[in-house]
Design an enzyme around this catalytic site. Structure first.
Site, PDB file in Angstrom:
ATOM      1  N   CYS A 148       8.546 -34.103  16.645  1.00  0.00           N
ATOM      2  CA  CYS A 148       9.651 -34.388  17.747  1.00  0.00           C
ATOM      3  C   CYS A 148      10.749 -35.053  16.502  1.00  0.00           C
ATOM      4  CB  CYS A 148       9.016 -35.723  18.299  1.00  0.00           C
ATOM      5  SG  CYS A 148       8.065 -35.131  19.820  1.00  0.00           S
TER       6      CYS A 148
ATOM      7  N   GLU B  87      12.215 -37.958  16.687  1.00  0.00           N
ATOM      8  CA  GLU B  87      11.871 -39.275  16.193  1.00  0.00           C
ATOM      9  C   GLU B  87      11.120 -39.580  15.176  1.00  0.00           C
ATOM     10  OE1 GLU B  87      11.621 -37.930  19.136  1.00  0.00           O
ATOM     11  OE2 GLU B  87      11.918 -39.200  21.053  1.00  0.00           O
TER      12      GLU B  87
ATOM     13  N   CYS C 270       7.956 -39.606  23.129  1.00  0.00           N
ATOM     14  CA  CYS C 270       6.476 -39.257  23.666  1.00  0.00           C
ATOM     15  C   CYS C 270       5.544 -40.202  23.164  1.00  0.00           C
ATOM     16  CB  CYS C 270       6.193 -37.963  23.203  1.00  0.00           C
ATOM     17  SG  CYS C 270       5.691 -37.784  21.440  1.00  0.00           S
TER      18      CYS C 270
ATOM     19  N   CYS D 230       5.137 -40.674  19.204  1.00  0.00           N
ATOM     20  CA  CYS D 230       6.261 -41.424  18.749  1.00  0.00           C
ATOM     21  C   CYS D 230       6.321 -42.730  18.825  1.00  0.00           C
ATOM     22  CB  CYS D 230       7.588 -40.773  19.106  1.00  0.00           C
ATOM     23  SG  CYS D 230       7.883 -38.950  18.531  1.00  0.00           S
TER      24      CYS D 230
ATOM     25  N   ASN E 183      14.011 -32.194  16.382  1.00  0.00           N
ATOM     26  CA  ASN E 183      12.861 -31.653  16.568  1.00  0.00           C
ATOM     27  C   ASN E 183      12.748 -30.533  15.715  1.00  0.00           C
ATOM     28  OD1 ASN E 183      14.544 -30.737  18.607  1.00  0.00           O
ATOM     29  ND2 ASN E 183      13.018 -30.158  19.734  1.00  0.00           N
TER      30      ASN E 183
ATOM     31  N   GLU F 155      10.201 -27.246  15.523  1.00  0.00           N
ATOM     32  CA  GLU F 155       9.013 -26.529  16.399  1.00  0.00           C
ATOM     33  C   GLU F 155       8.515 -25.426  15.475  1.00  0.00           C
ATOM     34  OE1 GLU F 155      10.605 -25.258  20.166  1.00  0.00           O
ATOM     35  OE2 GLU F 155      10.700 -27.391  20.829  1.00  0.00           O
TER      36      GLU F 155
HETATM   37  N1  THU Z   1      10.865 -33.740  21.809  1.00  0.00           N
HETATM   38  C1  THU Z   1      11.367 -34.543  20.879  1.00  0.00           C
HETATM   39  O1  THU Z   1      11.680 -34.332  19.923  1.00  0.00           O
HETATM   40  N2  THU Z   1      11.495 -35.980  21.199  1.00  0.00           N
HETATM   41  C2  THU Z   1      11.192 -36.449  22.445  1.00  0.00           C
HETATM   42  O2  THU Z   1      11.214 -37.685  22.631  1.00  0.00           O
HETATM   43  C3  THU Z   1      10.443 -35.618  23.520  1.00  0.00           C
HETATM   44  C4  THU Z   1      10.311 -34.367  23.132  1.00  0.00           C
HETATM   45  C5  THU Z   1      10.699 -32.356  21.460  1.00  0.00           C
HETATM   46  C6  THU Z   1       9.315 -31.926  21.312  1.00  0.00           C
HETATM   47  C7  THU Z   1       9.454 -30.383  21.527  1.00  0.00           C
HETATM   48  O3  THU Z   1       9.982 -29.701  20.582  1.00  0.00           O
HETATM   49  C8  THU Z   1      10.673 -30.283  22.631  1.00  0.00           C
HETATM   50  O4  THU Z   1      11.324 -31.618  22.500  1.00  0.00           O
HETATM   51  C9  THU Z   1      10.017 -30.058  24.159  1.00  0.00           C
HETATM   52  O5  THU Z   1       8.953 -30.973  24.282  1.00  0.00           O
END
Ligand code: THU
Length: 161
Positions: A72, A74, A112, A115, A61, A63
């Site tokens: 994310c 994925e 999520c 994804c 991920n 940000e």
């Molecule tokens: N996140 C992912 O990368 N994958 C997931 O399956 C769930 C959430 C990340 C998004 C964000 O950067 C952090 O986790 C918190 O939600």
């Protein structure tokens, strides 16, 4: 009015019960979580994509201060895989995450909604089910297809009608 029910099947396994191939993919996802840029959530997610040609592509991920600009793990891994190997099907994807203390989460990490949509379209694009491994510290949940993670999905075919 009629009521209909969706059922979805998944398997739960201890790490030691997985095949060597699955174990390797889980390890790659765990390793990839260390590459996350997550200063806002402190939740570090790694994803590893196994391609049909044997290549494994990883993502994490990423940000951003403008929160929706981030992505994310994925989608990072899937888009990178599709951009690098646009003709090669995705066979499997593993996801793992560490919390703010740096420990792998007890709960298996599930993708999520956005994804899931991208996973599904990747599955449909190549016409092959994607095996999805959701890693928790003590167990791995295995789903055999992205389709089962997204009932009543938005289908691109409606755009043609
Ligand atoms: N996140 C992912 O990368 N994958 C997931 O399956 C769930 C959430 C990340 C998004 C964000 O950067 C952090 O986790 C918190 O939600």
């Amino acid at each position: 009015m009629t009521t209909k029910t969706f059922t979805m099947q998944y398997a739960c396994a201890a790490f030691e019960e997985l095949s060597l191939e699955d174990r390797a993919l889980v390890e790659e996802a765990k390793k990839a979580s260390a590459t996350a840029y997550a200063p806002y959530s402190n939740f570090h997610v790694g994803a590893a994509v196994a391609l049909e040609n044997g290549v494994v592509v990883c993502g994490s991920n990423q940000e951003n201060a403008a929160y929706p600009s981030g992505t994310c793990a994925e989608r990072c891994a899937l888009f990178y895989a599709n951009a690098t190997y646009p003709t090669v099907a995705v066979r499997a994807l593993a996801i793992a995450a560490t919390d703010a203390e740096g420990a792998f989460t007890i709960a298996p990490i599930a993708p999520c909604g956005a994804c899931r949509q991208v996973l599904l379209e990747t599955e449909q694009r190549f016409g092959k089910p994607i095996r999805i491994l959701l890693c928790g510290a003590q167990q791995v949940v295995i789903v055999e297809s992205a389709l089962s993670l997204l009932p009543l999905q938005f289908d691109a075919q409606v755009l043609d009608k």
